[in-house]
Design a protein around this motif. Structure first.
Motif, mmCIF file in Angstrom:
data_model
loop_
_atom_site.group_PDB
_atom_site.id
_atom_site.type_symbol
_atom_site.label_atom_id
_atom_site.label_comp_id
_atom_site.label_asym_id
_atom_site.label_seq_id
_atom_site.Cartn_x
_atom_site.Cartn_y
_atom_site.Cartn_z
ATOM 1 N N ALA A 99 20.724 5.321 13.498
ATOM 2 C CA ALA A 99 21.943 5.177 12.707
ATOM 3 C C ALA A 99 21.937 6.067 11.468
ATOM 4 O O ALA A 99 22.925 6.727 11.167
ATOM 5 N N ALA A 100 20.838 6.105 10.753
ATOM 6 C CA ALA A 100 20.812 6.874 9.493
ATOM 7 C C ALA A 100 20.830 8.371 9.751
ATOM 8 O O ALA A 100 21.288 9.141 8.919
ATOM 9 N N GLY A 101 20.321 8.802 10.892
ATOM 10 C CA GLY A 101 20.234 10.232 11.153
ATOM 11 C C GLY A 101 18.972 10.809 10.527
ATOM 12 O O GLY A 101 17.898 10.223 10.657
ATOM 13 N N GLN A 102 19.099 11.954 9.874
ATOM 14 C CA GLN A 102 17.925 12.635 9.313
ATOM 15 C C GLN A 102 17.802 12.377 7.825
ATOM 16 O O GLN A 102 18.681 12.713 7.032
ATOM 17 N N LEU A 103 16.675 11.836 7.444
ATOM 18 C CA LEU A 103 16.384 11.587 6.040
ATOM 19 C C LEU A 103 15.151 12.386 5.654
ATOM 20 O O LEU A 103 14.285 12.632 6.485
ATOM 21 N N MET A 104 15.054 12.793 4.387
ATOM 22 C CA MET A 104 13.811 13.415 3.941
ATOM 23 C C MET A 104 13.406 12.842 2.591
ATOM 24 O O MET A 104 14.242 12.597 1.729
ATOM 25 N N PHE A 105 12.096 12.656 2.444
ATOM 26 C CA PHE A 105 11.513 12.156 1.212
ATOM 27 C C PHE A 105 10.505 13.196 0.729
ATOM 28 O O PHE A 105 9.634 13.596 1.495
ATOM 29 N N TYR A 106 10.623 13.589 -0.531
ATOM 30 C CA TYR A 106 9.867 14.725 -1.051
ATOM 31 C C TYR A 106 9.247 14.377 -2.398
ATOM 32 O O TYR A 106 9.881 13.692 -3.200
ATOM 33 N N GLY A 107 8.052 14.855 -2.654
ATOM 34 C CA GLY A 107 7.447 14.623 -3.963
ATOM 35 C C GLY A 107 5.975 14.966 -3.973
ATOM 36 O O GLY A 107 5.444 15.491 -2.995
ATOM 37 N N PRO A 108 5.304 14.679 -5.110
ATOM 38 C CA PRO A 108 3.866 14.953 -5.199
ATOM 39 C C PRO A 108 3.096 13.965 -4.333
ATOM 40 O O PRO A 108 3.308 12.765 -4.432
ATOM 41 N N TYR A 161 0.814 -1.221 0.000
ATOM 42 C CA TYR A 161 0.000 0.000 0.000
ATOM 43 C C TYR A 161 0.844 1.266 0.000
ATOM 44 O O TYR A 161 0.544 2.226 0.702
ATOM 45 N N GLU A 162 1.914 1.270 -0.787
ATOM 46 C CA GLU A 162 2.762 2.461 -0.896
ATOM 47 C C GLU A 162 1.951 3.710 -1.224
ATOM 48 O O GLU A 162 2.241 4.811 -0.735
ATOM 49 N N ALA A 163 0.924 3.562 -2.059
ATOM 50 C CA ALA A 163 0.157 4.724 -2.528
ATOM 51 C C ALA A 163 -0.751 5.315 -1.453
ATOM 52 O O ALA A 163 -1.290 6.408 -1.631
ATOM 53 N N ALA A 164 -0.906 4.616 -0.321
ATOM 54 C CA ALA A 164 -1.823 5.109 0.711
ATOM 55 C C ALA A 164 -1.278 6.326 1.454
ATOM 56 O O ALA A 164 -2.036 7.089 2.040
ATOM 57 N N VAL A 165 0.030 6.499 1.445
ATOM 58 C CA VAL A 165 0.634 7.623 2.158
ATOM 59 C C VAL A 165 1.547 8.407 1.221
ATOM 60 O O VAL A 165 2.461 7.848 0.621
ATOM 61 N N ALA A 166 1.262 9.708 1.081
ATOM 62 C CA ALA A 166 2.143 10.617 0.344
ATOM 63 C C ALA A 166 2.328 10.221 -1.114
ATOM 64 O O ALA A 166 3.398 10.402 -1.688
ATOM 65 N N GLY A 167 1.239 9.750 -1.736
ATOM 66 C CA GLY A 167 1.196 9.526 -3.177
ATOM 67 C C GLY A 167 2.402 8.819 -3.744
ATOM 68 O O GLY A 167 2.711 7.682 -3.388
ATOM 69 N N ALA A 168 3.109 9.530 -4.630
ATOM 70 C CA ALA A 168 4.217 8.915 -5.363
ATOM 71 C C ALA A 168 5.466 8.744 -4.524
ATOM 72 O O ALA A 168 6.384 8.041 -4.927
ATOM 73 N N ILE A 169 5.536 9.381 -3.373
ATOM 74 C CA ILE A 169 6.788 9.370 -2.629
ATOM 75 C C ILE A 169 7.050 7.996 -2.036
ATOM 76 O O ILE A 169 6.238 7.494 -1.260
#
Lengths: 430, 430
Positions: free
Chosen positions: A294-303, A130-138
């Motif tokens: 471990a990863a620290g701060q990540l950001m995911f951006y898109g429509p 269900y990738e499309a259920a949250v934040a569309g294409a991101i």
């Protein structure tokens, strides 16, 4: 490697997203075949209005009987893009019972009944993606549940509703009030005729529940998410935010408590510093900040919405689910093993920006400061301004439990010298 | 569901990344067990210097004989964090031959020999995962090869080297020259004693080759990547960039040609507009912009290097590979079915910002403009300034083939009235 029997896909819903899914399945058929290792075939499309002309879709595939379609028995994957609780829920469980895996874009259903649906998938040895259920294409669900599977996520902070971000961005950049910005969003098609689900934060709350569950490997239900809409954000709030070096965003915030023993999930408007990456997310875009050990701060951006972007996410899942079927495997399922309790909003530790209208006479600041002290809330800065017997007091607090802050505000309202509480806003992202 | 025999992991290399992998495997053992469905056990650690004290690692596990470790036959997953071509390549192929799957963080090896390694993985029915090879902790390989598997990626534009971004950011914000900024990066540990691989773009080029291959489902070798370092970027270039409303970043750019029949991959410094999301990527952070048909514009942001962030990516892969082994499956493998040719740099269509030192006399602009016209390069803007018989001319072109732009610059150098070409920089991200 290539087998010739195609994988059969049933599409439930053929609106903005469904029609894009069908279109891409046709136009990118060769690519999908190469990437999956077998052809995929649209085997049926369930719709409400069969008479509507649907370009590129064979009318012979169209049916109004979605139940019969998912019961056919030869369907490999059911793509559910109807939305809402019913009939989507029954159709998905019926699909599992008849041997299909499911790709869904249904945030409301996943937030409410995710656990039961995941259990049904496991029972029948099928996938629920269900990738499309949250934040569309991101890509967000997959990174959280796979890329960060060896890490410990502590915080998810995101703009997950494009409509409200469009409105707030408009208010920020033009100085418009809420209603004016909403009207423009409606005129441009960014807001629906009834914008309640967006502006009252219901949509974002469903996404917060899903994100918190995946991020913390626990069960977070929609009812567990504290929710405040953004209809009361004013141009004056934006002015206050600017004075703080901030802007205002409707944020979905999922946090692990400092002791690691509980989690919280909430949706509300908040000030965030202009130099925070989320502050520059414009228009109807979405962005989600993830903080892990471990990863620290990540950001995911898109429509975060729209037919084609959402279809991109659906098709990514479709390829994965089809590959799993060919390999006789299933993907990573639901993970709620930590069983952490979800704490109420009062336990959240955050900062407040409070604007008070007060009497312009000596001793007011001392009275106000005493109330904060009595509730154990430490003040960061105070700014007084006044004329003609009226004055305003802007207080920014240090971090404190939300319950203490609420108690402080309630007590402030009782003071004779406090004429009114002009605005209260949390400050995040620092 | 839970089985008790642990999955056995061999760790090759125990430096900055390897020691973090070992540490997290120990401290997060219960979480990893729950997420995989079986315990994972560190079965051996191959190092060069066995006498070094390694906190938290049982000395009995340490060996200098990496070959014997990967040949043991009871190893489920080999984690390769040695780096470089040999002995990493031979160890990985030996691991496949002896039944192990492989998680690698080795960008140089993947860029040079990815095809052969993928073929070896397929031959032995094992997985080769390498999220950590590009952009450290940022989930990028998985989103590209899984989340976007149903979409068509047209462009990848990214800051994939933290050292050079730190240096360029420092030059931008302080006005420092290249050497001064490099010295600070070295002092702070962001640059190595020999910074060649970073500042000359070799590191970024390896990542560009990997990204282009995955994004376009084709084979892109390191030699196919056009590469220019950033050692000649000056404070004056940043001044020019600011006048354009731009900043300068070292970019890795992978593009599908407009006709879809070929691809390009390149690394060079370029001006990008300040309102582009990549412009605000500060310090040693990485960020990658992805443009696709259906999803539109996506961005992935985070720490691109460092022990813990890279270990996060390695462990995400480790969990996925372990799950695959338990399920008797393999993940999505290499995909190079499109077999698109990689075009040379001359075919790339882009814009140029050119600063010329010219004689301050009438007719110079006409001469210069004629040269551009003769090479079919259309001028967007020209700015002249001059005093004391010397003048400068700044020309910004419209989009044109890089070969035409190079030809234009070569011809300009031949003009008597052009005293010198002060700087040439491509303009991207518009």
């Amino acid at each position: 490697m290539m087998r010739t029997r195609p994988l059969k896909v049933a599409l439930l819903g053929c609106g903005v997203v469904g029609s894009e899914v069908a279109r891409i399945m046709t136009t990118h058929a060769d690519d999908l075949t190469a990437r999956i290792g077998a052809p995929v075939e649209l085997a049926g499309v369930a719709v409400r209005r069969p008479s509507k002309v649907r370009e590129g879709i064979d009318p012979a595939l169209v049916t109004t009987d979605a139940t019969a379609l998912v019961k056919r028995g030869d369907i490999d994957v059911v793509v559910e893009v109807i939305g809402g609780i019913e009939p989507a829920r029954t159709l998905i469980t019926t699909a599992f019972e008849h041997g299909a895996s499911v790709v869904s874009a249904n945030k409301a259903l996943l937030a409410q009944d995710g656990a039961a649906l995941h259990a049904a998938a496991v029972e029948h040895g099928r996938d629920l993606y269900y990738e499309a259920a949250v934040a569309g294409a991101i890509p967000l669900i997959r990174p959280l549940r796979e890329s960060l599977a060896g890490d410990k996520v502590n915080r998810v902070l995101g703009i997950v509703n494009g409509t409200t971000n469009f409105i707030l961005d408009k208010m920020d950049t033009t100085g418009a009030g809420y209603q004016e910005a909403l009207d423009e969003a409606t005129a441009l098609g960014y807001a629906e005729a009834d914008p309640t689900a967006d502006v009252e934060g219901f949509d974002a709350a469903a996404k917060a529940a899903i994100l918190a569950g995946i991020a913390f490997h626990t069960r977070v239900r929609l009812d567990d998410v504290y929710r405040e809409g953004m209809t009361e954000v004013t141009a004056a709030d934006f002015k206050s935010a600017k004075e703080m070096g901030c802007t205002i965003k409707l944020l979905a915030i999922c946090e692990r408590a400092a002791d690691g023993e509980s989690v919280t999930a909430r949706v509300h408007p908040a000030m965030i510093p202009l130099d925070h990456p989320l502050a520059s997310v414009r228009g109807a875009y979405n962005a989600v900040f993830v903080e892990s050990d471990a990863a620290g701060q990540l950001m995911f951006y898109g429509p975060g919405a729209g037919g084609a972007p959402t279809a991109s996410a659906v098709l990514g899942d479709l390829v994965a689910v089809c590959r799993n079927r060919l390999g006789g495997a299933t993907g990573p399922g639901d993970s709620a093993y930590t069983q952490l309790p979800v704490s109420p909003m009062g336990d959240v530790v955050t900062r407040y920006h409070i604007s008070l209208d007060v009497a312009d006479k000596p001793g007011v600041l001392a009275q106000v400061a005493t109330v904060f002290a009595e509730h154990g809330v430490s003040i960061d800065t105070v700014r007084q301004s006044g004329k003609d017997g009226e004055a305003s007091l802007v207080v920014v607090t240090h971090r404190a439990a939300d319950a203490a802050l609420t108690g402080t505000v309630d007590a402030l309202r009782q003071l004779d010298t406090v004429r009114g509480v002009a605005s209260i806003m949390r400050v995040e992202g620092e």
